[in-house]
Design an enzyme around this catalytic site. Structure first.
Site, short mmCIF file in Angstrom:
data_model
loop_
_atom_site.label_atom_id
_atom_site.label_comp_id
_atom_site.label_asym_id
_atom_site.label_seq_id
_atom_site.Cartn_x
_atom_site.Cartn_y
_atom_site.Cartn_z
N HIS A 124 -2.38 -3.04 -6.39
CA HIS A 124 -3.66 -3.75 -6.43
C HIS A 124 -4.52 -3.25 -5.28
CE1 HIS A 124 -2.29 -7.55 -8.85
NE2 HIS A 124 -1.84 -6.43 -9.39
N GLU A 147 -6.14 -4.73 -2.92
CA GLU A 147 -5.85 -5.34 -1.61
C GLU A 147 -4.63 -4.70 -0.96
OE1 GLU A 147 -7.00 -8.94 -4.29
OE2 GLU A 147 -6.21 -6.92 -4.55
N CYS A 193 -4.76 -12.48 -6.14
CA CYS A 193 -3.66 -13.11 -6.86
C CYS A 193 -2.60 -13.56 -5.86
CB CYS A 193 -3.06 -12.12 -7.87
SG CYS A 193 -2.16 -10.74 -7.10
N CYS A 248 -1.08 -10.65 -3.78
CA CYS A 248 -2.00 -10.13 -2.76
C CYS A 248 -2.26 -11.15 -1.66
CB CYS A 248 -3.30 -9.67 -3.41
SG CYS A 248 -3.06 -8.22 -4.46
#
EC number: 3.5.4.33
Length: 149
Positions: A53, A55, A83, A86
């Site tokens: 992801h 992040e 999420c 993260c």
């Protein structure tokens, strides 16, 4: 405040780059001492890695840049509410401030869903600022998914 907008624009640019690669358009940048030290967009499809992801990719690059897994004093700018995975990575990295654009009522874990930072088992809670360039961040996502339907 102009500096905050500049860093969020950099995150939005990373989201656009992710979209161009066919990734869900989410972008993130890490800032330390007023300087952007890492920038990334989603790379889950490209790397065949569900943890890639934006992040986490930005945190990985920032940690490598400073030579430490802890990013105390660093700020993270991301285009979508993180999420759970993260949010946990942000906490473990000891990010000082989290700035995000659009809320994610379905998958977010900061102000929606599990609200990870409100959990008693969360050891580090960043200061959270939501709604930065929210409309632009949401539009990038909306346009991406509209083109796939």
């Amino acid at each position: 405040m102009a500096e905050t907008a500049r860093f969020m624009q950099a995150a939005l640019q990373e989201a656009r780059k992710a979209a161009a690669r066919g990734e869900v358009p989410i972008g993130a940048v890490v800032v330390l001492d007023g300087k952007m030290i890492a920038a990334a967009g989603n790379r889950t499809r490209e790397l065949n890695d569900i943890t890639a992801h934006a992040e986490i990719e930005a945190i990985r690059h920032a940690a490598a840049a400073v030579g430490d897994e802890r990013l105390s004093g660093a700020d993270l700018y991301v285009t979508l509410e993180p999420c759970t995975m993260c949010a946990a990575a942000i906490s473990f990295a000891r990010i000082r401030r989290l700035y995000y654009g659009a809320e994610d009522p379905k998958g977010g874990a900061v102000d929606n869903g599990v609200r990870f930072y409100a959990s008693p088992t969360c050891h580090h809670v960043p200061d959270v600022y939501s709604g930065l360039a929210e409309r632009e961040a949401a539009d990038i996502l909306r346009e991406f998914f509209a083109g796939r339907r």
